[in-house]
Design a protein around this motif. Sequence first.
Motif, PDB file in Angstrom:
ATOM      1  N   GLU A 109       0.217  -1.289   0.054  1.00  0.00           N
ATOM      2  CA  GLU A 109      -0.038  -0.132  -0.386  1.00  0.00           C
ATOM      3  C   GLU A 109       0.944   1.077  -0.378  1.00  0.00           C
ATOM      4  OE1 GLU A 109      -2.507   0.118  -0.257  1.00  0.00           O
ATOM      5  OE2 GLU A 109      -3.865  -2.093  -0.174  1.00  0.00           O
ATOM      6  N   LEU A 110       0.374   2.026  -0.633  1.00  0.00           N
ATOM      7  CA  LEU A 110       1.360   3.474  -1.273  1.00  0.00           C
ATOM      8  C   LEU A 110       0.566   4.476  -0.674  1.00  0.00           C
ATOM      9  CD1 LEU A 110       2.267   3.099  -4.865  1.00  0.00           C
ATOM     10  CD2 LEU A 110       3.698   2.983  -2.267  1.00  0.00           C
ATOM     11  N   ARG A 111       0.543   5.596   0.658  1.00  0.00           N
ATOM     12  CA  ARG A 111      -0.351   6.837   0.758  1.00  0.00           C
ATOM     13  C   ARG A 111       1.078   8.250   0.548  1.00  0.00           C
ATOM     14  NH1 ARG A 111      -3.764   3.508   0.010  1.00  0.00           N
ATOM     15  NH2 ARG A 111      -4.837   2.809   1.327  1.00  0.00           N
ATOM     16  N   PRO A 112       0.524   8.856  -0.066  1.00  0.00           N
ATOM     17  CA  PRO A 112       1.366   9.844  -0.356  1.00  0.00           C
ATOM     18  C   PRO A 112       1.146  11.137   0.544  1.00  0.00           C
ATOM     19  CG  PRO A 112      -0.383  10.141  -2.534  1.00  0.00           C
ATOM     20  CD  PRO A 112       0.394   8.199  -1.908  1.00  0.00           C
ATOM     21  N   ALA A 113       2.432  11.910   0.901  1.00  0.00           N
ATOM     22  CA  ALA A 113       1.263  13.559   1.576  1.00  0.00           C
ATOM     23  C   ALA A 113       0.160  13.940   0.901  1.00  0.00           C
ATOM     24  CB  ALA A 113       2.566  14.378   1.547  1.00  0.00           C
ATOM     25  N   ASN A 173      -0.829  17.421   1.409  1.00  0.00           N
ATOM     26  CA  ASN A 173      -0.344  18.251   0.402  1.00  0.00           C
ATOM     27  C   ASN A 173       0.024  17.821  -0.169  1.00  0.00           C
ATOM     28  OD1 ASN A 173       1.150  20.874   0.919  1.00  0.00           O
ATOM     29  ND2 ASN A 173       0.732  20.943   2.878  1.00  0.00           N
ATOM     30  N   PRO A 174      -0.294  18.957  -1.831  1.00  0.00           N
ATOM     31  CA  PRO A 174       0.647  18.317  -3.050  1.00  0.00           C
ATOM     32  C   PRO A 174       2.095  19.747  -3.175  1.00  0.00           C
ATOM     33  CG  PRO A 174      -0.734  20.511  -2.995  1.00  0.00           C
ATOM     34  CD  PRO A 174      -0.790  19.889  -2.030  1.00  0.00           C
ATOM     35  N   THR A 175       2.568  20.123  -1.695  1.00  0.00           N
ATOM     36  CA  THR A 175       3.772  20.529  -2.310  1.00  0.00           C
ATOM     37  C   THR A 175       4.590  19.246  -1.541  1.00  0.00           C
ATOM     38  OG1 THR A 175       3.360  22.012   0.127  1.00  0.00           O
ATOM     39  CG2 THR A 175       2.805  22.769  -1.927  1.00  0.00           C
ATOM     40  N   ARG A 176       4.325  18.390  -0.922  1.00  0.00           N
ATOM     41  CA  ARG A 176       5.030  17.677  -0.069  1.00  0.00           C
ATOM     42  C   ARG A 176       5.522  16.743  -0.669  1.00  0.00           C
ATOM     43  NH1 ARG A 176       1.582  18.272   5.560  1.00  0.00           N
ATOM     44  NH2 ARG A 176       2.140  20.399   6.333  1.00  0.00           N
ATOM     45  N   ALA A 177       7.050  16.483  -0.995  1.00  0.00           N
ATOM     46  CA  ALA A 177       7.029  14.729  -1.824  1.00  0.00           C
ATOM     47  C   ALA A 177       7.305  13.785  -1.185  1.00  0.00           C
ATOM     48  CB  ALA A 177       8.274  15.377  -2.766  1.00  0.00           C
ATOM     49  N   TYR A 178       6.646  13.491  -0.587  1.00  0.00           N
ATOM     50  CA  TYR A 178       6.725  12.458  -0.342  1.00  0.00           C
ATOM     51  C   TYR A 178       5.471  10.917   0.400  1.00  0.00           C
ATOM     52  CZ  TYR A 178       4.881  14.631   4.349  1.00  0.00           C
ATOM     53  OH  TYR A 178       4.478  15.027   5.009  1.00  0.00           O
ATOM     54  N   GLY A 179       5.844   9.831   0.969  1.00  0.00           N
ATOM     55  CA  GLY A 179       5.127   8.915   0.789  1.00  0.00           C
ATOM     56  C   GLY A 179       5.520   7.833   2.128  1.00  0.00           C
ATOM     57  N   PHE A 180       4.638   7.216   1.974  1.00  0.00           N
ATOM     58  CA  PHE A 180       4.870   6.329   2.665  1.00  0.00           C
ATOM     59  C   PHE A 180       4.086   4.750   2.416  1.00  0.00           C
ATOM     60  CE2 PHE A 180       4.459   9.449   5.743  1.00  0.00           C
ATOM     61  CZ  PHE A 180       5.568   9.106   6.650  1.00  0.00           C
ATOM     62  N   LEU A 181       4.951   3.733   1.963  1.00  0.00           N
ATOM     63  CA  LEU A 181       4.801   2.383   1.639  1.00  0.00           C
ATOM     64  C   LEU A 181       4.685   1.046   3.024  1.00  0.00           C
ATOM     65  CD1 LEU A 181       5.261   0.539  -0.231  1.00  0.00           C
ATOM     66  CD2 LEU A 181       7.855   0.195  -0.015  1.00  0.00           C
ATOM     67  N   GLY A 182       4.254   0.239   2.648  1.00  0.00           N
ATOM     68  CA  GLY A 182       3.957  -0.465   4.031  1.00  0.00           C
ATOM     69  C   GLY A 182       4.323  -1.795   2.864  1.00  0.00           C
ATOM     70  N   VAL A 183       4.972  -2.601   4.346  1.00  0.00           N
ATOM     71  CA  VAL A 183       5.918  -3.857   3.424  1.00  0.00           C
ATOM     72  C   VAL A 183       5.438  -4.892   4.519  1.00  0.00           C
ATOM     73  CG1 VAL A 183       8.310  -5.069   3.008  1.00  0.00           C
ATOM     74  CG2 VAL A 183       7.911  -2.737   2.271  1.00  0.00           C
ATOM     75  N   VAL A 184       4.649  -6.341   3.533  1.00  0.00           N
ATOM     76  CA  VAL A 184       4.012  -7.238   4.141  1.00  0.00           C
ATOM     77  C   VAL A 184       5.019  -8.192   5.381  1.00  0.00           C
ATOM     78  CG1 VAL A 184       2.641  -9.376   4.008  1.00  0.00           C
ATOM     79  CG2 VAL A 184       2.687  -7.325   3.016  1.00  0.00           C
ATOM     80  N   VAL A 185       6.602  -8.197   5.005  1.00  0.00           N
ATOM     81  CA  VAL A 185       7.031  -9.282   5.808  1.00  0.00           C
ATOM     82  C   VAL A 185       8.708  -8.896   4.993  1.00  0.00           C
ATOM     83  CG1 VAL A 185       6.962 -11.367   3.889  1.00  0.00           C
ATOM     84  CG2 VAL A 185       6.918 -11.629   6.901  1.00  0.00           C
ATOM     85  N   SER A 186       9.145  -9.397   6.258  1.00  0.00           N
ATOM     86  CA  SER A 186      10.695  -9.897   5.858  1.00  0.00           C
ATOM     87  C   SER A 186      11.542 -11.323   6.089  1.00  0.00           C
ATOM     88  CB  SER A 186      11.633  -8.774   7.005  1.00  0.00           C
ATOM     89  OG  SER A 186      12.798  -9.305   7.192  1.00  0.00           O
ATOM     90  N   LEU A 187      11.845 -11.405   5.108  1.00  0.00           N
ATOM     91  CA  LEU A 187      12.242 -12.887   5.114  1.00  0.00           C
ATOM     92  C   LEU A 187      13.698 -13.389   5.551  1.00  0.00           C
ATOM     93  CD1 LEU A 187      12.976 -13.818   1.140  1.00  0.00           C
ATOM     94  CD2 LEU A 187      10.856 -13.865   2.937  1.00  0.00           C
ATOM     95  N   LYS A 188      13.700 -11.752   7.306  1.00  0.00           N
ATOM     96  CA  LYS A 188      15.289 -12.817   7.640  1.00  0.00           C
ATOM     97  C   LYS A 188      14.635 -12.937   9.234  1.00  0.00           C
ATOM     98  CE  LYS A 188      18.505  -9.209  10.220  1.00  0.00           C
ATOM     99  NZ  LYS A 188      19.185  -8.193  10.398  1.00  0.00           N
ATOM    100  N   ASP A 189      13.174 -12.188   9.294  1.00  0.00           N
ATOM    101  CA  ASP A 189      13.147 -12.238  10.798  1.00  0.00           C
ATOM    102  C   ASP A 189      11.433 -12.322  11.051  1.00  0.00           C
ATOM    103  OD1 ASP A 189      12.561  -9.148  10.585  1.00  0.00           O
ATOM    104  OD2 ASP A 189      14.141  -8.932  12.099  1.00  0.00           O
ATOM    105  N   LEU A 190      10.676 -12.221   9.998  1.00  0.00           N
ATOM    106  CA  LEU A 190       8.591 -11.779  10.087  1.00  0.00           C
ATOM    107  C   LEU A 190       8.643 -10.860  10.056  1.00  0.00           C
ATOM    108  CD1 LEU A 190       7.921 -16.055  10.611  1.00  0.00           C
ATOM    109  CD2 LEU A 190       8.124 -14.913   9.163  1.00  0.00           C
TER     110      LEU A 190
END
Length: 464
Positions: free
Chosen positions: A254-258, A260-277
């Motif tokens: 899932e992607l969730r950008p800021a 406010n259109p002047t803010r060039a960033y956003g957040f990404l959710g990552v389900v699982v790490s193979l290293k430690d779950l």
Amino acid sequence: MPLWRPDPTFYPSPTMAMQAPPEKLAYVAMLNANGNKRPDALGVVDLDPGSSGYSRIVGQLDMPNVGDELHHFGWNACSACLCPYAPHPHVERRYLIVPGINSSRIHIVDTKPDPRKPQIVKVIEPETLAARTGYSSPHTLHCGPEGIYASALGSTSGDGPGGIFVIDHDSFDILGKWELDRGPQYLAYDFWWHLGFDTVITSEWGTPNMVQHGLNPEILLKGGYGHKLHIWDLRKRRHLQELDLGSEYQMALELRPAHNPTRAYGFLGVVVSLKDLSASIWLWHRNNGNWAIQKVIDIPAEAADPELLPPLLQGFKAVPPLISDINLSLDDRFLYISCWGTGEFLQYDVSDPFHPKKTGSIHLGGIVRHAPHPAQPKNPLNGGPQMVEVSRDGKRIYFTNSLYSPWDAQFYPEGIRSWMVKVDAAPEGGIEIDPKFFVEFGELRGHQIRLEGGDASSDSYCYA
């Protein structure tokens, strides 16, 4: 239907949208996964605390066919129509575009004149989607400045590449494939944009053949699910840059950008790490003219008795958080995270996006915990926080507990008993379950939620 004035649910900026009237109805995709050969449905839930129907399903539209697997859906029009280059500021936010991820069939649903009695006005058959785009398994929809954008997981063979196609906002005809030059992109899932930067961001899950029979351990352990973001030129429809998290981090969803259109960033959710779950949240951002990405939140797995775990997890002796959805309040202050495996629902203050601070946590359901709802404190719940939606003013958060039927069966083999809940958010941080709001779906399973008049993941804005 053209209007003389813009739809009153459109707002030039997220700040103005936060002043909108409270939502009174929610539309919820309801999956029939019980093998009874009955169709999926679109449910209407009463959200008005002053109504006698509060916290109840007050309308239901059954689909005309069996086996669609309704998943994600979206509005035909939104505040992006007010962008200065938008050719259709007088379109009405009236229709829901409701695809089936399994059938590749797309339903056009009219929510007026009676919003409690939505009606299907057009069905786009999978053969039409295939002929005009070469894609299958439509997934995510967003209303854009010049049409309705939709992602698809793969091609008509069930393999890749997946991508984006565009639907006309008036006729609902499929216009065609969006990409002119996809570069190295092959896997697809979510997409969003920064309209002020003419930039599209896309994420990765897997092709239909990789996901429709459940999580494939062999693909997972080889790092074969999606672990990249792709940056595109919105106007030129061309791939610009690839951001690789590394194959350890599986299923960049899932992607969730800021907002406010002047803010060039956003957040990404990552389900699982193979290293430690563990699961994780990543921040993409502009860096000296290019885009970069870095991990900003780690959510660890929880140790568990193997006898309490489904077969898929017994060898790991732990419950992974399994981040399955995230959402960002319109003021870009609070990020909400659904941990479908552990049953935890988290709130982070992301006012400083590089240094998030945990401000709230509740538990409902979970593979091991089975945390109950205050309305039924003696009734253990299963499933866990999944599709989450935030009201425009940021005060109310709603979520459901079913993910996708073949994945439900792997992680909750006893069968998902589906529910929808509401969480209240304090202005300065902190969340609390509303004890008076608990919706049960019976034989159906609730998935994505859309709020009447718009919500925190429906609209994009061109003004701050």
